[in-house]
Design an enzyme around this catalytic site. Structure first.
Site, PDB file in Angstrom:
ATOM      1  N   VAL A  12       9.561  33.227  41.778  1.00  0.00           N
ATOM      2  CA  VAL A  12       9.222  33.143  40.350  1.00  0.00           C
ATOM      3  C   VAL A  12       8.773  34.507  39.810  1.00  0.00           C
ATOM      4  O   VAL A  12       9.223  34.947  38.756  1.00  0.00           O
ATOM      5  CB  VAL A  12       8.141  32.065  40.118  1.00  0.00           C
ATOM      6  CG1 VAL A  12       7.642  32.092  38.686  1.00  0.00           C
ATOM      7  CG2 VAL A  12       8.706  30.686  40.454  1.00  0.00           C
ATOM      8  N   ASN A 204       9.249  18.065  35.558  1.00  0.00           N
ATOM      9  CA  ASN A 204       9.695  17.919  36.950  1.00  0.00           C
ATOM     10  C   ASN A 204       9.714  16.449  37.368  1.00  0.00           C
ATOM     11  O   ASN A 204      10.633  16.001  38.038  1.00  0.00           O
ATOM     12  CB  ASN A 204       8.769  18.699  37.886  1.00  0.00           C
ATOM     13  CG  ASN A 204       9.221  20.136  38.056  1.00  0.00           C
ATOM     14  OD1 ASN A 204      10.264  20.529  37.528  1.00  0.00           O
ATOM     15  ND2 ASN A 204       8.449  20.918  38.777  1.00  0.00           N
ATOM     16  N   CYS A 256       9.431  23.105  44.527  1.00  0.00           N
ATOM     17  CA  CYS A 256       8.736  22.531  43.377  1.00  0.00           C
ATOM     18  C   CYS A 256       8.623  21.018  43.422  1.00  0.00           C
ATOM     19  O   CYS A 256       7.518  20.486  43.409  1.00  0.00           O
ATOM     20  CB  CYS A 256       9.447  22.940  42.096  1.00  0.00           C
ATOM     21  SG  CYS A 256       8.974  24.577  41.551  1.00  0.00           S
ATOM     22  N   LYS A 316      19.172  23.640  48.618  1.00  0.00           N
ATOM     23  CA  LYS A 316      20.334  23.453  47.745  1.00  0.00           C
ATOM     24  C   LYS A 316      21.167  24.728  47.836  1.00  0.00           C
ATOM     25  O   LYS A 316      20.743  25.706  48.472  1.00  0.00           O
ATOM     26  CB  LYS A 316      19.910  23.165  46.304  1.00  0.00           C
ATOM     27  CG  LYS A 316      19.184  24.320  45.644  1.00  0.00           C
ATOM     28  CD  LYS A 316      18.983  24.017  44.189  1.00  0.00           C
ATOM     29  CE  LYS A 316      18.646  25.286  43.447  1.00  0.00           C
ATOM     30  NZ  LYS A 316      18.505  25.081  42.019  1.00  0.00           N
TER      31      LYS A 316
HETATM   32  C1  UDX Z   1       6.257  29.755  42.549  1.00  0.00           C
HETATM   33  C2  UDX Z   1       5.013  29.309  41.793  1.00  0.00           C
HETATM   34  O1  UDX Z   1       4.043  30.224  41.824  1.00  0.00           O
HETATM   35  C3  UDX Z   1       4.665  27.943  42.148  1.00  0.00           C
HETATM   36  O2  UDX Z   1       3.516  27.518  41.531  1.00  0.00           O
HETATM   37  C4  UDX Z   1       5.819  27.169  41.645  1.00  0.00           C
HETATM   38  O3  UDX Z   1       5.556  25.813  41.617  1.00  0.00           O
HETATM   39  C5  UDX Z   1       6.984  27.484  42.539  1.00  0.00           C
HETATM   40  O4  UDX Z   1       7.277  28.776  42.480  1.00  0.00           O
HETATM   41  P1  UDX Z   1       7.254  31.101  44.388  1.00  0.00           P
HETATM   42  O5  UDX Z   1       7.494  32.317  43.570  1.00  0.00           O
HETATM   43  O6  UDX Z   1       8.428  30.258  44.701  1.00  0.00           O
HETATM   44  O7  UDX Z   1       6.113  30.220  43.723  1.00  0.00           O
HETATM   45  O8  UDX Z   1       6.445  31.422  45.695  1.00  0.00           O
HETATM   46  P2  UDX Z   1       6.682  32.525  46.788  1.00  0.00           P
HETATM   47  O9  UDX Z   1       8.120  32.900  46.821  1.00  0.00           O
HETATM   48  O10 UDX Z   1       5.993  32.015  47.998  1.00  0.00           O
HETATM   49  O11 UDX Z   1       5.882  33.779  46.213  1.00  0.00           O
HETATM   50  C6  UDX Z   1       4.523  33.860  46.053  1.00  0.00           C
HETATM   51  C7  UDX Z   1       4.122  35.324  46.274  1.00  0.00           C
HETATM   52  O12 UDX Z   1       2.750  35.469  45.952  1.00  0.00           O
HETATM   53  C8  UDX Z   1       4.307  35.821  47.708  1.00  0.00           C
HETATM   54  O13 UDX Z   1       5.106  36.973  47.722  1.00  0.00           O
HETATM   55  C9  UDX Z   1       2.880  36.104  48.178  1.00  0.00           C
HETATM   56  O14 UDX Z   1       2.787  37.171  49.072  1.00  0.00           O
HETATM   57  C10 UDX Z   1       2.177  36.385  46.863  1.00  0.00           C
HETATM   58  N1  UDX Z   1       0.725  36.231  46.887  1.00  0.00           N
HETATM   59  C11 UDX Z   1       0.152  35.167  47.477  1.00  0.00           C
HETATM   60  C12 UDX Z   1      -0.069  37.189  46.294  1.00  0.00           C
HETATM   61  O15 UDX Z   1       0.430  38.185  45.776  1.00  0.00           O
HETATM   62  N2  UDX Z   1      -1.416  37.018  46.266  1.00  0.00           N
HETATM   63  C13 UDX Z   1      -2.025  35.977  46.876  1.00  0.00           C
HETATM   64  O16 UDX Z   1      -3.272  35.860  46.862  1.00  0.00           O
HETATM   65  C14 UDX Z   1      -1.208  35.015  47.511  1.00  0.00           C
HETATM   66  C1  UDX Z   2      13.341  22.807  39.932  1.00  0.00           C
HETATM   67  C2  UDX Z   2      13.454  22.618  38.414  1.00  0.00           C
HETATM   68  O1  UDX Z   2      14.817  22.354  38.052  1.00  0.00           O
HETATM   69  C3  UDX Z   2      12.923  23.821  37.672  1.00  0.00           C
HETATM   70  O2  UDX Z   2      12.934  23.591  36.279  1.00  0.00           O
HETATM   71  C4  UDX Z   2      11.510  24.099  38.132  1.00  0.00           C
HETATM   72  O3  UDX Z   2      10.986  25.207  37.494  1.00  0.00           O
HETATM   73  C5  UDX Z   2      11.465  24.287  39.628  1.00  0.00           C
HETATM   74  O4  UDX Z   2      12.012  23.128  40.262  1.00  0.00           O
HETATM   75  P1  UDX Z   2      14.741  23.958  41.861  1.00  0.00           P
HETATM   76  O5  UDX Z   2      13.859  23.214  42.790  1.00  0.00           O
HETATM   77  O6  UDX Z   2      14.930  25.407  42.099  1.00  0.00           O
HETATM   78  O7  UDX Z   2      14.218  23.829  40.346  1.00  0.00           O
HETATM   79  O8  UDX Z   2      16.200  23.302  41.871  1.00  0.00           O
HETATM   80  P2  UDX Z   2      16.930  22.071  41.159  1.00  0.00           P
HETATM   81  O9  UDX Z   2      18.298  22.507  40.846  1.00  0.00           O
HETATM   82  O10 UDX Z   2      16.150  21.476  40.096  1.00  0.00           O
HETATM   83  O11 UDX Z   2      17.075  21.028  42.374  1.00  0.00           O
HETATM   84  C6  UDX Z   2      15.940  20.432  42.985  1.00  0.00           C
HETATM   85  C7  UDX Z   2      16.385  19.472  44.051  1.00  0.00           C
HETATM   86  O12 UDX Z   2      17.004  18.322  43.475  1.00  0.00           O
HETATM   87  C8  UDX Z   2      17.401  20.033  45.038  1.00  0.00           C
HETATM   88  O13 UDX Z   2      17.091  19.589  46.332  1.00  0.00           O
HETATM   89  C9  UDX Z   2      18.713  19.433  44.573  1.00  0.00           C
HETATM   90  O14 UDX Z   2      19.643  19.324  45.604  1.00  0.00           O
HETATM   91  C10 UDX Z   2      18.250  18.075  44.078  1.00  0.00           C
HETATM   92  N1  UDX Z   2      19.153  17.466  43.083  1.00  0.00           N
HETATM   93  C11 UDX Z   2      19.297  18.033  41.846  1.00  0.00           C
HETATM   94  C12 UDX Z   2      19.811  16.269  43.376  1.00  0.00           C
HETATM   95  O15 UDX Z   2      19.668  15.726  44.486  1.00  0.00           O
HETATM   96  N2  UDX Z   2      20.600  15.689  42.405  1.00  0.00           N
HETATM   97  C13 UDX Z   2      20.771  16.238  41.178  1.00  0.00           C
HETATM   98  O16 UDX Z   2      21.490  15.660  40.367  1.00  0.00           O
HETATM   99  C14 UDX Z   2      20.098  17.443  40.883  1.00  0.00           C
END
Ligand code: UDX
Ligand code: UDX
Length: 432
Positions: A12, A204, A256, A316
């Protein structure tokens, strides 16, 4: 144009930083992980997200990376929080990384706005506000600006979103956060902080509900001879319903949905409310992942000593993310039934998948296997010459967990082929 600091260089945070740079802002991305930051400084992107590397390269003069909080915040007007919020054992979101950011924030002597991008329980903004006030940071503003980016299409989702949601305690902070998105044509929903937090969780939950709904319809299709792919098409063309998120399969995974469903259920429970519908959605999803086992047993009998190839490991397609991937549950269940598990994935290389041989090509994964399960809808699987590889399998059994192949073609190619919810005459296992 503004100066934006983004805390967290994950899926993100990097997308947020890259897109703000593309919009013309000056961005500093800060992470505690030194290895990750060094890689980014050297031009290497530590995650697989289509298009991200190009955007970072193209707008490299406006985005830099650091581990130093002071450096990140020095000239920032906005501090985006995009650190992880993983689930705890109780199902509540673990906010420790969020609190670390709030506590690390230095006094800067001018107004900055902390913007929450990470998904957090409703009420978190209020708590952060109190903590900032308690630290004397009363002129630091706070806003919630949740993300709706799906992995694999995250850049497009950020730049052409369905909507932008901004919740703030002070009107001018909300205005400033909304203005950061100038250049993006999308409706902006302005609201209070708690409602913005809830929009994310509710959106979600609605999407997950649709997936569990269509998966249950698929299961009933199997029992009654209907084809869920046709059913979803017929249902989805109703404009009141729409076609999205009606793909039946082996259940949702990812960083998520699983965690946010638990967090919302727990949030409700902590306030004394039993969220019955969401509990059912979660349960249906858990059971859906396991249904593949029964399908395999129907074709192979006992799985003891059998070799099963998992085609796709990531949760996915178009991501390397393994968080809550159905493949993990499947591999574990197969192994506990005594099967040997091997796998193929074009990008995901999980290090913690125990006793699973990970092969580089589909051909290697299928050669000598008793059965294959399509777990992730990678396009390579649609392009494969299935007729050619059928001969190399010990028994040509394919369970298509994503309904991506044509049942008639697969049978013509010599397979015992079964999908999810496609048991209509001519499509199902009973005709093979
Ligand atoms: C995100 C959102 O933050 C989460 O709430 C959402 O629901 C899903 O996506 P994401 O970017 O997917 O998380 O997480 P990740 O790829 O694990 O990255 C988080 C980063 O934060 C890591 O690089 C980690 O090192 C960093 N981090 C963690 C910090 O910089 N400071 C901290 O104290 C802990
Ligand atoms: C999701 C939300 O779409 C996004 O808005 C939010 O910010 C983070 O979570 P993501 O988890 O990256 O994104 O992927 P998404 O494409 O939404 O799929 C989530 C899961 O649902 C996957 O495992 C996918 O395979 C499944 N899925 C999705 C199904 O099984 N059927 C569908 O029709 C759509």
């Amino acid at each position: 144009m503004s100066n934006v600091a983004v805390f967290g260089a994950g899926y993100v945070g990097l997308v947020t930083g890259a897109c703000f740079a593309q919009l013309g802002h000056d961005v500093v991305v800060r992470d505690i992980n030194e290895e990750r930051i060094s890689a980014l400084q050297a031009g290497r992107v530590p995650i697989f997200e289509p298009g991200l590397e190009q955007v970072l390269e193209e707008h490299g003069e406006r985005i830099r990376f650091t581990t130093d909080v002071g450096d990140a915040v020095e000239s920032a007007e906005f501090v985006y929080v995009a650190v992880g919020t993983p689930p705890t054992h109780s199902g509540d979101a673990d906010l420790s990384a969020v609190w670390t950011v709030v506590d690390e924030l230095p006094q800067v002597g001018r107004r900055i706005v902390v913007v929450m991008k990470s998904t957090v329980p409703v009420g978190t903004g209020e708590k952060v506000r109190h903590r900032l006030d308690a630290r004397g940071l009363t002129d630091v503003g706070y806003a919630s600006n949740p993300e709706f980016t799906a992995e694999g299409t995250a850049l497009r989702d950020f730049m052409t979103p369905d909507r932008i949601v901004v919740g703030a305690f002070r009107e001018e902070d909300g205005d400033a956060v909304a203005a950061l998105h100038d250049g993006i044509a999308a409706p902006i929903v302005r609201c209070d902080v708690a409602s913005a937090e809830m929009v994310k969780l509710a959106a979600n939950a609605a999407l997950m509900t649709r997936i569990s709904f269509i998966n249950e319809i698929a299961n009933v299709c199997e029992a009654t001879g209907a084809d869920v792919v046709r059913v979803a098409e017929g249902v989805g063309l109703d404009r009141r319903i729409g076609p999205s998120f009606l793909r039946a399969g082996i259940g949702y995974g990812g960083s998520c949905f699983p965690k946010d469903s638990l967090a919302l259920k727990q949030l409700a429970a902590n306030s004394g409310y039993h969220f019955q519908l969401l509990s059912a959605v979660i349960e249906v999803n858990e059971l859906q992942k396991r249904r593949v086992l029964a399908k395999l047993e129907r074709h192979l009998g006992s799985l003891r000593g059998r070799t099963v190839a998992l085609l796709g490991l990531a949760f996915k397609a178009n991501t390397d993310d393994m968080r809550e991937a159905p493949s993990l549950v499947l591999a574990g269940r197969l192994q506990s039934e005594g099967a040997t598990v091997r796998a193929w994935d074009p990008v995901a290389r999980p290090r913690d998948l125990k006793d699973v041989e990970q092969l580089d090509t589909l051909e290697e994964a299928l050669a000598g296997a008793d059965a294959a399960v399509i777990v992730t809808e990678w396009s390579e699987l649609a392009d494969l010459d299935w007729a050619a590889v059928a001969q190399t399998m010990k028994t040509p059994v394919v369970i298509d967990g994503r309904n991506m192949l044509d049942p008639a073609e697969m049978r013509a190619a010599g397979y015992r082929y079964e999908a999810i919810g496609r048991a209509a005459p001519g499509n199902g296992p009973e005709t093979t």
